[in-house]
Design an enzyme around this catalytic site. Sequence first.
Site, short mmCIF file in Angstrom:
data_model
loop_
_atom_site.label_atom_id
_atom_site.label_comp_id
_atom_site.label_asym_id
_atom_site.label_seq_id
_atom_site.Cartn_x
_atom_site.Cartn_y
_atom_site.Cartn_z
NE ARG A 115 -3.85 0.56 1.90
CZ ARG A 115 -5.08 0.60 2.43
NH1 ARG A 115 -5.32 1.32 3.52
NH2 ARG A 115 -6.08 -0.06 1.88
CG HIS A 142 -8.40 0.01 -2.90
ND1 HIS A 142 -7.62 -1.07 -2.54
CD2 HIS A 142 -9.08 0.36 -1.75
CE1 HIS A 142 -7.79 -1.34 -1.26
NE2 HIS A 142 -8.68 -0.50 -0.76
CD GLN A 145 -12.92 -2.20 -0.64
OE1 GLN A 145 -12.08 -2.14 0.25
NE2 GLN A 145 -14.08 -2.80 -0.46
CG ASP A 241 -13.51 6.17 -1.10
OD1 ASP A 241 -13.46 5.98 0.13
OD2 ASP A 241 -12.51 6.09 -1.85
CB CYS A 281 -13.91 0.90 0.00
SG CYS A 281 -13.31 2.60 0.17
NE ARG A 309 -9.84 -5.52 0.34
CZ ARG A 309 -9.11 -4.50 0.81
NH1 ARG A 309 -9.71 -3.45 1.32
NH2 ARG A 309 -7.79 -4.50 0.73
#
Length: 325
Positions: A115, A142, A145, A241, A281, A309
């Site tokens: 990340r 991402h 996700q 988001d 998310c 996830r």
Amino acid sequence: MNTAAVASVGAKQIRHYLQFNDLNAEEYLYLFERAALIKKKFKAYEKHHPLVDRTLAMIFEKASTRTRVSFEAGMYQLGGSVVHLTTGDSQLGRAEPIEDSAKVISRMVDLVMIRTYEQTKIEAFAAHSRVPVINGLTNEFHPCQILADLFTFIEHRGLRDDGHIDLGCLKGKTVAWVGDGNNMANTWLQASEILGFTVHLSTPSGYEVDQSIAGIRSADSYKVFKDPMDACGGADLVTTDVWTSMGYEAENEARKKAFADWCVDAEMMRAAKPDALFMHCLPAHRGEEVSAEVIDGPQSVVWDEAENRMHVQKALMEYLLLGRL
Ligand code: CP
Ligand code: NVA
């Protein structure tokens, strides 16, 4: 496929997962079916240990709850182990070149999850890695996700009684994206091209998606709407988001003003199909990008989304290391 996603060490070809478009529709079908099986075994307390003696290095240059727990718990459940590194407790924070870090770390582990900030950074790491590299979030993408989000949609709309998956449940569907043209929005666009659905994008002015950054071939799989209510019209899934993603904190105050009308509330959900799902998310800010009534309401599947996830990433790690089983 992104050329950075395939490399070879000696005779061995390695596959990376740096963007959603690093895999094709057929591979996604396999991964979703595998994730469904892996989840079923997990729920039944059945052992599933294909990665005994394998090690995953997790490198975090940004904060995380879900990504950390899902990869770490997931790798242990597969029979493997993990090493956790952050910028602050490794030489990455003291300017050791990313290429050198990749060469060293990938000689000692079997798989790396990163990340970080710029996509170019994870690409540089992958280019010097002897083992598969997975994107655990960058400024631009991402993919893990969206893998979980699609699996969650399929679970609610396309899982057959025999446990098989019908990817047709995504075809022709509409996903409404309300908010920032960020890493999540870019990844939704890549997914829409590969899996045949449409994204309705509504972002405040100045925060639009840039098609070239999103890395999609054409504008055929998305439509842009000024008014988020219009974007939600007839949608099968409404998603949003945070207004300010990690790394953009200096813009927080300006963003709060610009995004004030981009809060997914009950009225927006009423504009969508009656059985529309809501996803986020997480982490979420109730009263900013989503109302408490929506995220805690009956159409919200955010907790399934978070749990998934782990299941999809277990399928992904297994696939990158062992191929089809
Ligand atoms: N959704 C997500 O990636 O959460 P974390 O930032 O907690 O990992
Ligand atoms: N867009 C958000 C996602 C967090 C999981 C960010 O990058 O901070």
